[in-house]
Design an enzyme around this catalytic site. Structure first.
Site, PDB file in Angstrom:
ATOM      1  N   HIS A 139       0.876  -1.168   0.000  1.00  0.00           N
ATOM      2  CA  HIS A 139       0.000   0.000   0.000  1.00  0.00           C
ATOM      3  C   HIS A 139       0.920   1.226   0.000  1.00  0.00           C
ATOM      4  O   HIS A 139       2.006   1.181   0.576  1.00  0.00           O
ATOM      5  CB  HIS A 139      -0.811  -0.064   1.297  1.00  0.00           C
ATOM      6  CG  HIS A 139      -1.921   0.924   1.430  1.00  0.00           C
ATOM      7  ND1 HIS A 139      -1.708   2.253   1.708  1.00  0.00           N
ATOM      8  CD2 HIS A 139      -3.266   0.769   1.358  1.00  0.00           C
ATOM      9  CE1 HIS A 139      -2.880   2.868   1.809  1.00  0.00           C
ATOM     10  NE2 HIS A 139      -3.846   1.996   1.597  1.00  0.00           N
ATOM     11  N   CYS A 187      -4.570   2.308  -3.787  1.00  0.00           N
ATOM     12  CA  CYS A 187      -3.353   2.810  -3.118  1.00  0.00           C
ATOM     13  C   CYS A 187      -2.196   1.844  -3.316  1.00  0.00           C
ATOM     14  O   CYS A 187      -1.360   1.657  -2.417  1.00  0.00           O
ATOM     15  CB  CYS A 187      -3.569   3.046  -1.625  1.00  0.00           C
ATOM     16  SG  CYS A 187      -4.793   4.282  -1.263  1.00  0.00           S
ATOM     17  N   ASP A 217       2.906  -4.695   8.053  1.00  0.00           N
ATOM     18  CA  ASP A 217       1.678  -3.919   7.897  1.00  0.00           C
ATOM     19  C   ASP A 217       0.518  -4.917   7.924  1.00  0.00           C
ATOM     20  O   ASP A 217       0.285  -5.644   6.957  1.00  0.00           O
ATOM     21  CB  ASP A 217       1.740  -3.145   6.571  1.00  0.00           C
ATOM     22  CG  ASP A 217       0.419  -2.465   6.225  1.00  0.00           C
ATOM     23  OD1 ASP A 217      -0.565  -2.655   6.962  1.00  0.00           O
ATOM     24  OD2 ASP A 217       0.387  -1.757   5.206  1.00  0.00           O
TER      25      ASP A 217
HETATM   26  C1  LIG Z   1      -5.906   0.186   4.758  1.00  0.00           C
HETATM   27  C2  LIG Z   1      -4.487  -0.106   4.616  1.00  0.00           C
HETATM   28  C3  LIG Z   1      -3.503   0.822   4.984  1.00  0.00           C
HETATM   29  C4  LIG Z   1      -3.824   2.209   5.452  1.00  0.00           C
HETATM   30  O1  LIG Z   1      -4.582   2.196   6.612  1.00  0.00           O
HETATM   31  P1  LIG Z   1      -5.154   3.570   7.197  1.00  0.00           P
HETATM   32  O2  LIG Z   1      -6.158   3.118   8.198  1.00  0.00           O
HETATM   33  O3  LIG Z   1      -5.755   4.309   6.052  1.00  0.00           O
HETATM   34  O4  LIG Z   1      -4.009   4.306   7.803  1.00  0.00           O
HETATM   35  C5  LIG Z   1      -2.187   0.437   4.874  1.00  0.00           C
HETATM   36  N1  LIG Z   1      -1.837  -0.793   4.429  1.00  0.00           N
HETATM   37  C6  LIG Z   1      -2.760  -1.696   4.071  1.00  0.00           C
HETATM   38  C7  LIG Z   1      -2.312  -3.049   3.624  1.00  0.00           C
HETATM   39  C8  LIG Z   1      -4.105  -1.387   4.144  1.00  0.00           C
HETATM   40  O5  LIG Z   1      -5.012  -2.291   3.774  1.00  0.00           O
END
Ligand SMILES: *Cc1c(COP(=O)(O)O)cnc(C)c1O
Length: 404
Positions: free
Chosen positions: A121, A362, A198
């Site tokens: 992302h 994203c 993440d």
């Molecule tokens: C949703 C997401 C993000 C961003 O999360 P936020 O809540 O917008 O800060 C980052 N990485 C992954 C894999 C996501 O699915």
């Protein structure tokens, strides 16, 4: 076993209509819906004990502090962190990643190497590029294969004594790929490199055990876990959180302040400057309680059924191509039909009450890999049904007829 009819009763939003049609919500990878128990928690906070935490002598402040710290312990237990102070409550995944990236800016030197995966992302790319620009560190990328899995042989070849940090998602939000993070972490640790996972997209489907994974950092957002927006976690191993400098200065993160010298508070407060999202933190705990009551084994099993069914039904549509076809994936289906622009399909589905995401999710590097502008992404949750998938499939068919 999931009793989906009963579960759906817990989510008021699922009763609404969109353009006169019952809502079919398939944008769970962007944010999950909120059960009544979490809504009640939020209303209870503002109705009964709204107050600032950690500094008040009065009853409301103490009640709010207790609930907030209870929520931290719920998060700790959920992720199986060793200590509650290893859980930093943040504004969400993006904020958590920025705390780690900013901290590493003072630990990393010119010529050091950091590794990222091709499946990230933007939140897990841009903060590290900023860190590399400031430090002169070199960013290396684990490539991906056509099926949306990572090229692990290349990863093994990339890690060496110059590697200081690896950051990778547990599950890709654009494709649903479940990445082999145990293997990624094990290899990085052979060279004493830290790993930041993440978990924003994995945590709605999997209950991670940060100690068993041996992750150095693990981050996620409450709003994908039946909780509210604007809150999430940064788990860090104590030794790493001690090494990282504070991210922001302000109230709550200090021990003593004078104009000569300020000393910082211990963990977790060192990283929690200012008044936090108190209500959000408490509701984050309520969201985890709700999901744990449903049970993550039940969730995984049921969502896998939805994924298998949805994949088979969508593939019956002529010209439909799914991106991310590895068997190790969560309930996300990213697809296109022929040359039709994903946005056009999404707009027609919306008219039919069906919420999907369209675009690059994203994750532009993934779209560049496939040489496409984006995809239509349907992402399922444990409150979705096979009947809703049927509605999606007939909606896509209708869109294709209208657009071709
Ligand atoms: C949703 C997401 C993000 C961003 O999360 P936020 O809540 O917008 O800060 C980052 N990485 C992954 C894999 C996501 O699915």
């Amino acid at each position: 076993m999931i009793n989906v009819d009963k579960i759906r009763e817990d989510f008021p939003i699922l009763k609404r209509t969109v353009h006169g049609k019952p809502l079919v919500y398939f944008d769970n990878a962007a944010t999950s819906q909120t059960p009544q128990a979490v809504i009640d928690t939020i209303v209870d906070y503002y109705s009964n004990y709204n107050s600032n935490i950690h500094r008040g002598v009065h009853t409301l402040s103490q009640e709010a502090t207790d609930k907030y710290e209870e929520a931290r312990i719920k998060v700790q237990k959920h992720f199986n962190a060793k200590e509650a102070y290893e859980i930093i409550l943040t504004a969400g995944t993006t904020h958590s990643i920025n705390i780690v990236a900013a901290g590493f800016t003072s630990l990393i030197k010119k010529g050091d190497e950091v590794i990222v995966s091709a499946l990230e992302h933007h939140s897990n790319i841009v903060p590290w590029q900023m860190m590399c620009e400031k430090t002169g560190a070199i960013l290396k990328v684990i490539p991906m294969f056509e099926d949306g899995s990572l090229d692990m042989d290349t990863y093994h070849a990339l890690v060496n004594e110059k590697t200081k940090l690896v950051f990778c998602n547990h599950v890709s939000n654009a494709l649903g790929t479940l990445n082999p993070i145990e293997e990624i972490i094990k290899k990085a640790h052979e060279f004493n490199a830290a790993v930041m996972v993440d978990g924003a997209q994995a945590t709605p489907h999997i209950k991670p055990d940060v100690q068993a994974l041996d992750a150095d950092f693990y981050v996620a957002s409450a709003h994908k876990l039946c909780g509210p927006t604007g809150v999430g976690l940064l788990y860090g191993k104590e030794e790493w959180l001690q090494k990282l400098p504070p991210y922001q200065g302000g109230g709550e993160m200090i021990a003593t302040v004078s104009f000569k010298k300020t000393t910082y508070a211990g963990l977790p407060h060192k990283f929690e400057a200012g008044t936090p999202n108190i209500c959000g933190g408490i509701a984050f705990g309520a969201g985890l309680d709700y999901m744990n009551a449903v049970g993550f084994d039940n969730i995984a099993k049921y969502e896998h059924e939805l994924l298998t069914y949805g994949t088979a039904e969508l593939l019956k549509i002529e010209g439909l191509k799914i991106y991310g076809t590895t068997t190790k994936k969560t309930a996300v289906i990213s697809f296109n039909v022929g040359e039709i622009h994903p946005y056009d399909i999404g707009a027609i589905l919306d008219k039919l009450g069906i919420a999907v995401r369209t675009g690059h999710h994203c994750a532009q590097p993934i779209m560049d890999f496939y040489q496409i502008p984006g995809t239509v992404r349907a992402s399922f949750s444990f409150y979705n049904t096979k009947e809703e998938i049927d509605i999606l499939v007939s909606g896509v068919k209708r869109a294709v007829r209208m657009l071709s």
